[in-house]
Scaffold this active site. Structure first.
Site, short mmCIF file in Angstrom:
data_model
loop_
_atom_site.label_atom_id
_atom_site.label_comp_id
_atom_site.label_asym_id
_atom_site.label_seq_id
_atom_site.Cartn_x
_atom_site.Cartn_y
_atom_site.Cartn_z
N GLY A 1 4.52 1.18 9.25
CA GLY A 1 3.24 1.29 8.53
C GLY A 1 2.09 1.60 9.48
CE LYS B 1 10.04 1.69 7.09
NZ LYS B 1 9.62 0.44 6.41
N1 HSE Z 1 9.05 -0.78 1.33
C1 HSE Z 1 8.62 -0.63 2.68
C2 HSE Z 1 8.46 -2.03 3.30
C3 HSE Z 1 7.33 0.11 2.74
O1 HSE Z 1 8.47 -3.01 2.56
O2 HSE Z 1 8.36 -2.15 4.51
C4 HSE Z 1 6.92 0.57 4.11
O3 HSE Z 1 7.82 1.51 4.62
#
Ligand code: HSE
Length: 397
Positions: A128, A199
């Site tokens: 994020g 990720k």
């Molecule tokens: N669904 C993801 C999370 C959003 O909860 O981290 C961010 O990539």
């Protein structure tokens, strides 16, 4: 600089908001004003301040020479891939928050951007608002990165924190996470670990410079974690976290996404709620930790807008990203070594006949007991644990 935003959902509207809230600071840092000219979405937004900027055909952006930078916040691989590729081929730089797109097509889109002298950036796709992509590309380039271990999913971290703090069970915390808007109606990507799997594939690709396919990474989610597991964890002075890890071993990497029991002294154990934490070990750097808001509208938009600023500053220069489409063959996770916590209904004699000397953990559920093993290969554990009655097993960090 005129920009277009593709996808006016949570993150896309956050990007527009960040560009408005910090307009002057952003203009100073970028060296020029940054204005949103188009917003591409399937929907109309009557009454929205940006209503007049809404368009429905991506070719309007492709064909407008005034647009230098495009933001992709649509999510999913298609049609995001088709649109992004067309933008890059038309000589426009692209910033995306879309980990599905980056994990699947990152190497190819980086190459297309390079061919056309523009940039493809994706800081917001991992962690994020936490800077981790640019640090790996620009700041930690002196190092051989030997390990990355992260809490890379805010939703499941929120759920596990609530289970630890309140003794709540999985279904209860999932409903709470959905009510609060953290978990989606279909929460599969988060709770099954698919999101952190993509990720860690992106981070490992950046570290090794080759394509790491997320399909090759062993991935377990948190759906089997129960309130009773947390009671055992407490007895052991541990908590349970969903970790995504990548370790260099020789010329390859061992990657995994799975719940782990962490000692309370572990630096990632205190990463709670929707926060993310990423531990990085470099051969000359030693250890570094990145911590902060790993999901959510404005934190994620902050990273997207930082990419815009970087791309405005490099408008005629491709910023080299070392990620080719040559495939990195990962090591088989079954050869990796882990210690395990096991809950069983078998007797001590049966356990010891299979595992030898183990350390027992005080039972918290009638009719079963808990024990921890020494480190062994995943394959060895699988073979041995099949010989006793296992209620649940969680790896130890
Ligand atoms: N669904 C993801 C999370 C959003 O909860 O981290 C961010 O990539």
């Amino acid at each position: 600089m005129k920009v277009a935003v593709m996808g006016y959902g949570t993150i896309g509207s956050g990007v527009v908001e960040v560009l408005r809230i910090n307009k002057e600071k952003i203009a100073r840092r970028a060296g020029q004003e940054v204005d949103v000219k188009y917003i591409l979405d399937l929907r109309d937004f009557p009454g929205d301040p940006m209503e007049d900027a809404i368009i429905h055909d991506y070719k309007t952006i492709v064909e407008d020479p005034e647009i230098g930078i495009v933001v992709e916040t649509m999510g999913g691989v298609e049609p995001a891939y088709t649109f992004v590729k067309a933008m890059l081929e038309a000589g426009k730089s692209v910033a995306t928050s879309n980990k599905n797109l980056v994990a699947a097509k990152g190497a190819e889109l980086i190459a297309v951007a390079r061919e056309h002298g523009v940039n493809f950036q994706f800081e917001a796709s991992v962690g994020g608002g936490i800077p981790i992509i640019r640090p790996l590309n620009k700041c930690l380039t002196a190092d051989e990165i030997e390990e990355i271990t992260g809490i890379l999913n805010g939703t499941t971290n929120y759920m596990l924190t609530k289970m630890a703090d309140e003794g709540a069970d999985f279904d209860e915390v999932l409903k709470d996470a959905q009510d609060k808007g953290y978990a989606e109606k279909d929460p599969t990507a988060d709770i099954e670990g698919h999101d952190p799997c993509r990720k860690i594939a992106i981070l490992t690709s950046l570290v090794c410079g080759k394509q790491v396919d997320f399909e090759d990474i062993h991935c377990e989610g948190i759906t089997k974690i129960t309130a009773a597991d947390f009671l055992y964890a407490k007895k052991m002075d541990r908590s349970i976290k969903l970790l995504a890890s990548s370790r260099q071993e020789g010329d390859s990497y061992s990657c995994m996404v799975a719940p782990f029991m962490l000692p309370t002294t572990h630096p990632l154990c205190n990463v709670n709620d929707v926060f993310n934490g990423i531990f990085v070990h470099g051969n000359v750097l030693g250890d570094a930790m990145f911590y902060g808001s790993g999901a959510g509208k404005l934190p994620t938009a902050s990273a997207v807008v930082a990419d815009i600023v970087d791309m405005v500053k490099h408008i005629n220069t491709n910023i080299f990203i070392d990620w080719s489409s040559e495939k990195m063959e990962l090591l088989d996770y079954k050869a990796s070594q882990n210690a395990f916590f096991v809950r069983t209904t078998s007797s001590k004699a049966e356990v010891e006949a299979v595992f030898g000397n183990v350390s027992y953990v005080e039972a918290v559920v009638e009719g079963e007991m808990g024990f921890t093993t020494e480190k062994m290969t995943e394959a060895d554990f699988e073979e041995r644990s099949a010989k006793i009655a296992v209620v649940n097993r969680i790896r130890l960090a």
